[in-house]
Design an enzyme around this catalytic site. Sequence first.
Site, PDB file in Angstrom:
ATOM      1  N   CYS A  41       0.820  -1.215   0.000  1.00 26.63           N
ATOM      2  CA  CYS A  41       0.000   0.000   0.000  1.00 26.63           C
ATOM      3  C   CYS A  41       0.850   1.259   0.000  1.00 26.63           C
ATOM      4  O   CYS A  41       2.031   1.241   0.331  1.00 26.63           O
ATOM      5  CB  CYS A  41      -0.868   0.078   1.254  1.00 26.63           C
ATOM      6  N   GLY A  47       0.558   0.246  -5.155  1.00 24.82           N
ATOM      7  CA  GLY A  47      -0.686  -0.524  -5.126  1.00 24.82           C
ATOM      8  C   GLY A  47      -1.573  -0.128  -6.283  1.00 24.82           C
ATOM      9  O   GLY A  47      -1.856   1.053  -6.455  1.00 24.82           O
ATOM     10  N   ASN A  53      -0.575   1.280   5.786  1.00 28.96           N
ATOM     11  CA  ASN A  53       0.356   0.514   4.963  1.00 28.96           C
ATOM     12  C   ASN A  53       1.084  -0.446   5.883  1.00 28.96           C
ATOM     13  O   ASN A  53       1.656  -0.029   6.881  1.00 28.96           O
ATOM     14  CB  ASN A  53       1.353   1.459   4.279  1.00 28.96           C
ATOM     15  N   GLY A  54       1.050  -1.726   5.526  1.00 32.08           N
ATOM     16  CA  GLY A  54       1.736  -2.728   6.348  1.00 32.08           C
ATOM     17  C   GLY A  54       0.796  -3.861   6.692  1.00 32.08           C
ATOM     18  O   GLY A  54      -0.366  -3.856   6.293  1.00 32.08           O
ATOM     19  N   TYR A  61      13.643  -2.577  -4.382  1.00 36.91           N
ATOM     20  CA  TYR A  61      12.629  -2.735  -5.419  1.00 36.91           C
ATOM     21  C   TYR A  61      11.414  -1.813  -5.293  1.00 36.91           C
ATOM     22  O   TYR A  61      10.996  -1.189  -6.262  1.00 36.91           O
ATOM     23  CB  TYR A  61      12.109  -4.192  -5.449  1.00 36.91           C
ATOM     24  N   SER A  76      12.590  -1.893 -13.192  1.00 40.30           N
ATOM     25  CA  SER A  76      13.048  -2.130 -11.824  1.00 40.30           C
ATOM     26  C   SER A  76      14.561  -2.364 -11.725  1.00 40.30           C
ATOM     27  O   SER A  76      15.158  -2.126 -10.687  1.00 40.30           O
ATOM     28  CB  SER A  76      12.281  -3.296 -11.210  1.00 40.30           C
ATOM     29  N   ASP A 110      16.434  -6.315 -10.367  1.00 41.41           N
ATOM     30  CA  ASP A 110      16.427  -5.930  -8.951  1.00 41.41           C
ATOM     31  C   ASP A 110      16.293  -7.134  -8.038  1.00 41.41           C
ATOM     32  O   ASP A 110      16.860  -7.168  -6.957  1.00 41.41           O
ATOM     33  CB  ASP A 110      15.267  -4.957  -8.682  1.00 41.41           C
ATOM     34  N   CYS A 126       7.552 -12.387   3.333  1.00 41.05           N
ATOM     35  CA  CYS A 126       7.409 -11.184   4.164  1.00 41.05           C
ATOM     36  C   CYS A 126       6.023 -11.193   4.792  1.00 41.05           C
ATOM     37  O   CYS A 126       5.044 -11.493   4.118  1.00 41.05           O
ATOM     38  CB  CYS A 126       7.552  -9.936   3.291  1.00 41.05           C
ATOM     39  N   CYS A 181      15.561  -4.277   8.042  1.00 41.67           N
ATOM     40  CA  CYS A 181      14.971  -5.626   8.052  1.00 41.67           C
ATOM     41  C   CYS A 181      15.432  -6.362   6.802  1.00 41.67           C
ATOM     42  O   CYS A 181      15.244  -5.884   5.691  1.00 41.67           O
ATOM     43  CB  CYS A 181      13.442  -5.551   8.068  1.00 41.67           C
TER      44      CYS A 181
HETATM   45  P1  AMP Z   1       9.510 -13.444 -10.406  1.00 39.24           P
HETATM   46  O1  AMP Z   1      10.888 -13.857 -10.025  1.00 39.24           O
HETATM   47  O2  AMP Z   1       9.035 -14.040 -11.667  1.00 39.24           O
HETATM   48  O3  AMP Z   1       8.551 -13.693  -9.280  1.00 39.24           O
HETATM   49  O4  AMP Z   1       9.501 -11.881 -10.682  1.00 39.24           O
HETATM   50  C1  AMP Z   1      10.305 -11.049  -9.964  1.00 39.24           C
HETATM   51  C2  AMP Z   1      10.198  -9.654 -10.484  1.00 39.24           C
HETATM   52  O5  AMP Z   1       8.961  -9.077 -10.039  1.00 39.24           O
HETATM   53  C3  AMP Z   1      11.299  -8.798  -9.886  1.00 39.24           C
HETATM   54  O6  AMP Z   1      12.311  -8.595 -10.795  1.00 39.24           O
HETATM   55  C4  AMP Z   1      10.636  -7.500  -9.517  1.00 39.24           C
HETATM   56  O7  AMP Z   1      10.845  -6.542 -10.526  1.00 39.24           O
HETATM   57  C5  AMP Z   1       9.183  -7.836  -9.419  1.00 39.24           C
HETATM   58  N1  AMP Z   1       8.801  -7.968  -7.994  1.00 39.24           N
HETATM   59  C6  AMP Z   1       9.535  -8.372  -6.982  1.00 39.24           C
HETATM   60  N2  AMP Z   1       8.819  -8.371  -5.830  1.00 39.24           N
HETATM   61  C7  AMP Z   1       7.614  -7.939  -6.145  1.00 39.24           C
HETATM   62  C8  AMP Z   1       6.458  -7.673  -5.389  1.00 39.24           C
HETATM   63  N3  AMP Z   1       6.396  -7.862  -4.087  1.00 39.24           N
HETATM   64  N4  AMP Z   1       5.385  -7.234  -6.051  1.00 39.24           N
HETATM   65  C9  AMP Z   1       5.430  -7.052  -7.368  1.00 39.24           C
HETATM   66  N5  AMP Z   1       6.509  -7.239  -8.127  1.00 39.24           N
HETATM   67  C10 AMP Z   1       7.593  -7.690  -7.532  1.00 39.24           C
END
Ligand code: AMP
Length: 484
Positions: free
Chosen positions: A12, A40, A114-115, A256, A297, A360, A396, A447
Site C-alpha cells: 500500500c 498498489g 500501509n503494512g 525494489y 526495476s 532488482d 514477508c 529488516c
Molecule cells: P519473479 O521472479 O518471476 O517472481 O519476478 C520477480 C520480479 O517481479 C522482480 O524482478 C521485480 O521486478 C518484481 N517484484 C519483486 N517483488 C515484487 C512484489 N512484491 N510485487 C510485485 N513485483 C515484484
Amino acid sequence: MTEMIDKFHDECGVIGVYAPGKEDIARGVYFGLHSLQHRGQESAGIAVNRGGKISYYKDMGLVQEVFNDEIIGRLQGDMAIGHVRYSTAGESHAVNAMPLVAYYRGGAIALAHNGNLINADTLRCEMQDAGVIFQTGIDSEVIAALIARNIKDNTIEEAIVKSLETVKGAYALVITVGNKLIGVRDPNGIRPLCIGRGEDGSLVLSSESCVFPLLGVELIRDVDAGEMVIIEDGEIKSIQYHKGARKAMCSFEYVYFARPDSRMDGIGVYTARSECGRILAREHPVAADMVISVPDSGNVAAIGYAEESGIPYGEGLIKNRYVGRTFIQPNQRMRELSVKLKLNVLKGNVAGKRIIMVDDSIVRGTTIGKIVKMLKDAGAKEVHIRVASPPVIAPCFFGIDTPNKEKLVASGHTLEEICRMTGADSLGYISVEGMLTAIGAPEGTICTACFTGDYPMKLPEPEVGSGGRAELETDSVDVEKREE
Ligand code: AMP
C-alpha cells in the site's frame, strides 16, 4: 508458518494532506496518489475531513480509473487522507479498499494503513467474541475498532497509543479525526512514512517523498520508529509512544518497492540502488560486451553495474509501459504470457553479444527464465544474470507481497539449480552484507527477513479456527488451487 498470515499481504501507499482554508485538498491527495501508484494498483480511496465530518470515495481500480473531476469536486475539506492498495487476489474486494471510515462515540475517524499486522486475526476473534462486528477483511479495521473501544475515557491520541500497545506487526498509519491529521510509524519502523512542509504552511504525510515536488512541499523529516505525529493548528506535535524496539526499516523498499526519486530515513533510494549495482559488479564480475537492465526495476542497479565494471550500458529490452506488473497476474500461465506482453528484445542490440542482465530481484523465478530465453532466441551469445538483491528465501509478513516459501525459487533451489533453470550462462546475487553496505543505514537498523529469515519480531504460532475471515480465506484458497 501460520497459513493465516501466509495468505494476506497488502502492498500500500498512504498520504495525508493538512491545508486548512485551501481549496482542492482532495485534488492534492489525488495527485499524490498518482505518485504512489507503484505501491498498489488494485484500489484507491480518498477521505476528506471538514470540521470533523468525513466524506470519502473509494473503489477498485487505478487512481485515474477511480476518480474523476466530479468526484474530486465533491470531496471538500481542510484535511484529507488517501490510500492505494494491492492485495492477494482472495482479498480483492471493494469492501477492503481504504481509507477506512468508522464512527465511534465522539464522531468519525478515517484511517489509511500501509503494512501488515501479525496478530490481527487473534485480536479480531477476541473482539468478535465480545460482540464487535467487522465489515471488512483488513487488518486496519481491527486498529479502528480498538481505537473506538479505547476512546471512552481518553483523548484520541491516548486511545491510539493504547490500541497500538495490543497490535503487532508493521504499520504506517495516516489518520484524520476531529481537527487533526495524525501519522504513526510502528515501533520497528518497518514501513516508511515521511513529512513534507509547504511555504504556505501546508503539511503532508506520505509513504514516499517522491510525491512532495508535485504538491509543492519540501521533505522535512521522516516519522521515527515508534513515533506518532499530530498535526493540528498548523503545528506538528510528536509523541514517542514506543521506545527501544529494534529499528528494522524494510530493505525491499530500497531494492525494489519504492520509487528511485524517494528518500527514506535519510537515504536516497536511487543512491542505494545504484550502489547495489556497483557492489554487485565487484562481487560478481564477468567478461561481457554490454550491461542491460530488466526495465524498469533493474535500471538504476544496471547503470551502477556498468559504471563500476566499465562495460557499456545499453538497451536490450523494451518495456510496454501500459501493461501492469507481471507479478500481479492471477495465475502462472497468465504470468508467463504477460512477460512477453510487457517486454520485447531489441534484437539488433543483443545479437552476437555477451550480455550481463541486471534485475532488482528474483522472487518466483518466472520472469527471469523467460527473458533469458527471449535474449538467446534473439541471438545473444551469452546471458549472465546479476541480481541486485540477495536470494529471496523467506516470505514477508510485514507488507511486501512475497509468496509462500515453496514458491520462492531461492528457498528450494541452489544457485546452480536456479542458473540451470533459467538457462543463463552464469548467475550472481549481491550478498546481504553488500546490499546493507549499499543502503548505508546504521548497522542493525534494516529488516532483511526476506533474504535471511531473520524477522524483526517473533511470529505467532499457527492460529486455528479464525471465524473472522472465513469467507475471504476460502476465496484465497480457491485462487491458490487454481494456480496449480
Ligand atoms: P519473479 O521472479 O518471476 O517472481 O519476478 C520477480 C520480479 O517481479 C522482480 O524482478 C521485480 O521486478 C518484481 N517484484 C519483486 N517483488 C515484487 C512484489 N512484491 N510485487 C510485485 N513485483 C515484484
